[in-house]
Design an enzyme around this catalytic site. Structure first.
Site, PDB file in Angstrom:
ATOM      1  N   GLU A  70      52.614  68.327  15.302  1.00 52.76           N
ATOM      2  CA  GLU A  70      52.024  67.261  16.118  1.00 52.76           C
ATOM      3  C   GLU A  70      51.981  65.902  15.425  1.00 52.76           C
ATOM      4  O   GLU A  70      50.885  65.352  15.165  1.00 52.76           O
ATOM      5  CB  GLU A  70      50.607  67.659  16.564  1.00 52.76           C
ATOM      6  CG  GLU A  70      50.554  68.913  17.403  1.00 52.76           C
ATOM      7  CD  GLU A  70      49.194  69.139  18.066  1.00 52.76           C
ATOM      8  OE1 GLU A  70      48.271  68.331  17.836  1.00 52.76           O
ATOM      9  OE2 GLU A  70      49.057  70.102  18.821  1.00 52.76           O
ATOM     10  N   HIS A 112      50.591  70.178   8.324  1.00 52.58           N
ATOM     11  CA  HIS A 112      49.600  70.226   9.401  1.00 52.58           C
ATOM     12  C   HIS A 112      48.437  69.328   8.959  1.00 52.58           C
ATOM     13  O   HIS A 112      47.320  69.774   8.780  1.00 52.58           O
ATOM     14  CB  HIS A 112      49.173  71.668   9.666  1.00 52.58           C
ATOM     15  CG  HIS A 112      48.572  71.906  11.025  1.00 52.58           C
ATOM     16  ND1 HIS A 112      49.024  72.867  11.902  1.00 52.58           N
ATOM     17  CD2 HIS A 112      47.542  71.289  11.662  1.00 52.58           C
ATOM     18  CE1 HIS A 112      48.282  72.844  13.008  1.00 52.58           C
ATOM     19  NE2 HIS A 112      47.379  71.887  12.884  1.00 52.58           N
ATOM     20  N   ASN A 156      53.107  72.572  21.575  1.00 55.47           N
ATOM     21  CA  ASN A 156      51.673  72.886  21.618  1.00 55.47           C
ATOM     22  C   ASN A 156      51.128  72.335  22.923  1.00 55.47           C
ATOM     23  O   ASN A 156      51.350  71.161  23.240  1.00 55.47           O
ATOM     24  CB  ASN A 156      50.924  72.232  20.448  1.00 55.47           C
ATOM     25  CG  ASN A 156      51.304  72.825  19.104  1.00 55.47           C
ATOM     26  OD1 ASN A 156      52.071  73.800  19.033  1.00 55.47           O
ATOM     27  ND2 ASN A 156      50.774  72.259  18.039  1.00 55.47           N
ATOM     28  N   ARG A 179      52.099  82.113  12.405  1.00 51.45           N
ATOM     29  CA  ARG A 179      52.393  80.713  12.106  1.00 51.45           C
ATOM     30  C   ARG A 179      51.236  80.148  11.286  1.00 51.45           C
ATOM     31  O   ARG A 179      50.104  80.108  11.769  1.00 51.45           O
ATOM     32  CB  ARG A 179      52.553  79.922  13.406  1.00 51.45           C
ATOM     33  CG  ARG A 179      52.661  78.429  13.227  1.00 51.45           C
ATOM     34  CD  ARG A 179      52.822  77.720  14.574  1.00 51.45           C
ATOM     35  NE  ARG A 179      53.030  76.299  14.371  1.00 51.45           N
ATOM     36  CZ  ARG A 179      52.122  75.356  14.625  1.00 51.45           C
ATOM     37  NH1 ARG A 179      50.946  75.661  15.133  1.00 51.45           N
ATOM     38  NH2 ARG A 179      52.391  74.098  14.402  1.00 51.45           N
ATOM     39  N   TYR A 196      47.625  72.293  25.642  1.00 54.52           N
ATOM     40  CA  TYR A 196      46.236  72.654  25.961  1.00 54.52           C
ATOM     41  C   TYR A 196      45.815  72.241  27.373  1.00 54.52           C
ATOM     42  O   TYR A 196      45.156  72.980  28.069  1.00 54.52           O
ATOM     43  CB  TYR A 196      45.282  72.034  24.926  1.00 54.52           C
ATOM     44  CG  TYR A 196      45.451  72.691  23.573  1.00 54.52           C
ATOM     45  CD1 TYR A 196      44.797  73.864  23.270  1.00 54.52           C
ATOM     46  CD2 TYR A 196      46.337  72.161  22.622  1.00 54.52           C
ATOM     47  CE1 TYR A 196      44.989  74.509  22.056  1.00 54.52           C
ATOM     48  CE2 TYR A 196      46.528  72.795  21.402  1.00 54.52           C
ATOM     49  CZ  TYR A 196      45.848  73.972  21.123  1.00 54.52           C
ATOM     50  OH  TYR A 196      46.052  74.619  19.939  1.00 54.52           O
ATOM     51  N   GLU A 236      51.407  76.594  19.900  1.00 48.09           N
ATOM     52  CA  GLU A 236      49.945  76.632  20.023  1.00 48.09           C
ATOM     53  C   GLU A 236      49.591  76.616  21.495  1.00 48.09           C
ATOM     54  O   GLU A 236      50.169  75.857  22.280  1.00 48.09           O
ATOM     55  CB  GLU A 236      49.266  75.403  19.390  1.00 48.09           C
ATOM     56  CG  GLU A 236      49.199  75.423  17.901  1.00 48.09           C
ATOM     57  CD  GLU A 236      48.469  74.206  17.329  1.00 48.09           C
ATOM     58  OE1 GLU A 236      47.604  73.622  18.023  1.00 48.09           O
ATOM     59  OE2 GLU A 236      48.780  73.845  16.182  1.00 48.09           O
TER      60      GLU A 236
HETATM   61  C1  FCB Z   1      45.961  70.954  17.930  1.00 52.52           C
HETATM   62  C2  FCB Z   1      46.062  71.160  16.436  1.00 52.52           C
HETATM   63  C3  FCB Z   1      45.350  72.391  15.936  1.00 52.52           C
HETATM   64  C4  FCB Z   1      44.038  72.622  16.661  1.00 52.52           C
HETATM   65  C5  FCB Z   1      44.234  72.547  18.149  1.00 52.52           C
HETATM   66  C6  FCB Z   1      42.981  72.814  18.963  1.00 52.52           C
HETATM   67  O1  FCB Z   1      46.100  69.605  18.217  1.00 52.52           O
HETATM   68  O2  FCB Z   1      47.405  71.238  16.035  1.00 52.52           O
HETATM   69  O3  FCB Z   1      45.188  72.262  14.560  1.00 52.52           O
HETATM   70  O4  FCB Z   1      43.096  71.750  16.215  1.00 52.52           O
HETATM   71  O5  FCB Z   1      44.748  71.311  18.513  1.00 52.52           O
END
Ligand code: FCB
Length: 474
Positions: free
Chosen positions: A174, A129, A303, A85, A305, A379
């Protein structure tokens, strides 16, 4: 790459046909900022603003992927990746954001795609992006409705050149960050802080998604897949008290339903309209926009985290920002009455708590809310303080643990019926981490930015084994 339902998942491993990938983004890795006709994006401008990016770092050279893409694709092949990607730089493809395509810019993506295909790696192309051409920002950026139309034209140029070989397309990455960090609190380019502008930008980004989806459908082969990637929030109230659940409802609206409702149901949520009424009258939503925005798509990219824990604000105990976002000002328009708290758990180098259950919660929620829609984790990954030891090896046990836990959450979600078709690790390479510059390393491949030397970290070897066997070790 197929989004068809694969064979049944097993309790211990991933289904056959599951797509294993890694992700990057143009501004974060390409460099070659002024080469072959590329013009500045808002990130080129913003990164030169004093104090905007840590250490004054810019993406001028980044990981020099523009010149080293062959070596990078060879690394992907060594890892056994099935898909990659990446994003296209709008100002490389269409300098200045309007007018004809730049053949030299498109040639780069042409070469990259051919290199991937020659190695059996499926290209997954993201159109936006975050690198808006600066000229369009000068005319209002995402607060200007015209930008959405310029985006659809750019999508057509990219599809016409690459559509015969790129099977999977993503319009936006995002948009929450583009709108709320870019225009809400100014921590990202273009660095504006105006909550009303953030809401306007939000709508125009979604309009851009819808218009581009229409264009891509017209221009791409019928089998091509069109998707959108969102950083949905796993929102949790601290307690079941009504104040805390009200806070969670508000943030779920501003993080999740403000995207999911228009894209999948053709309407904005009534509570979000009410929560933001003091900031905007939403007159920027014109007749027909929501029909455009809700054109069917083939997959949703997620995505993830870290989760988002919220409580009712307690004016007696003002807490520092704890929502994982930099900046003194809130990125959220209308988060009055909400306090953000850290989740439990160890932290990554970003300060983000490690909590894989949030990923499971989101995937199973999407399973329920959007029945049958194929999902991709586009992500997921973590930054840690990585360094090469004297032998040149990079040991990153925390990243391996993070990935193990999150992949297990994906596996559990699949076993419980979530139609997750693939996983793209963020990130293939250490890169320019936006306002944090080169200070945060998310790669499974270490990059020495002075020499541009690439060294696969222990996590890269670990991931290669997962990809090879289709199961988690242990
Ligand atoms: C996301 C982004 C990516 C990267 C990660 C850690 O928000 O899409 O570009 O910065 O975080």
């Amino acid at each position: 790459m197929t989004l068809e339902a694969p064979t049944a998942p097993t309790r211990s491993g991933f289904p056959a046909g599951f797509v294993w990938g890694a992700a990057t983004a143009a501004y974060q890795i390409e460099g070659a900022a002024a080469e072959d006709g590329r013009t500045p994006s808002i990130w080129d401008t913003f990164s030169r603003r004093p104090g905007a990016v840590r250490n004054g770092d810019t993406g001028d050279i980044a990981a020099d992927h523009y010149h080293r893409y062959r070596e990078d694709v060879a690394l992907m092949a060594e890892l056994g990746l099935g898909a990659y990607r990446f994003s296209l730089s709008w100002p490389r493809v269409r300098p200045g954001g309007r007018g004809p395509a730049n053949p030299a810019g498109l040639d780069f993506y042409d070469r990259l795609v051919d290199e991937l295909l020659a190695r059996g790696i499926a290209p997954v192309a993201t159109l936006y992006h975050w690198d808006l051409p600066q000229e369009l920002e000068d005319e209002g950026g995402w607060t200007a409705r015209d930008t959405a139309y310029r985006f659809a034209e750019y999508a057509a140029l990219a599809a016409d050149r690459l559509g015969d070989r790129v099977p999977t397309w993503t319009t936006l990455n995002e948009p929450w960050c583009s709108a709320f960090l870019g225009y809400g609190n100014g921590v990202h380019a273009p660095g504006r802080s105006d909550p009303a502008a953030a809401l306007t930008a939000h709508h125009h980004l979604l309009l851009a998604h819808g218009l581009a989806t229409g264009v891509l459908r017209e221009r791409l082969p019928a089998a091509a897949q069109v998707s959108l990637t969102l950083n949905l929030a796993a929102v949790r109230p601290l307690t079941t008290d009504p104040g805390d659940t009200r806070a969670a409802r508000r943030i779920d609206g501003l993080a999740n339903r403000i995207f999911l409702d228009p894209v999948f149901h053709g309407r904005y949520p009534a509570d979000v309209l009410a929560d933001t009424a003091h900031l905007a009258d939403w007159a920027f939503v014109r007749d027909g926009d929501l029909a455009e925005i809700s054109r069917p798509i083939d997959a949703l990219g997620l995505n993830y985290y870290t989760p988002t824990v919220v409580a009712a604000d307690d004016p007696a105990a003002p807490a520092p920002r704890q929502d994982g976002h930099q900046g003194e000002r809130s990125p959220w328009p209308a988060d009055e009455g909400v306090r953000f708290l850290p989740a439990e758990g160890s932290r990554t180098a970003m300060g983000w708590p490690v909590d894989a259950d949030g990923l499971y919660e989101l995937l199973t929620r999407l399973r329920d809310d959007l029945p049958g829609l194929p999902l991709l984790v586009t992500e997921n990954g973590a930054a840690y303080e990585d360094y090469a030891d004297p032998s040149g090896a990079v040991h990153d046990p925390e990243r391996v643990a993070y990935l193990h836990g999150h992949l297990d959450a994906v596996r559990r979600a699949i076993a419980d019926g979530a139609p997750v078709r693939g996983y793209f690790l963020w990130s293939l390479l250490d890169n320019f981490e936006w306002a944090y510059g080169y200070g945060k390393r998310f790669g499974i491949v270490h990059v020495d930015f002075a020499s541009q030397r690439r060294t696969p970290k222990d996590s890269a070897h670990w991931y290669a084994e997962v990809v090879r066997t289709g199961r988690l070790p242990g």
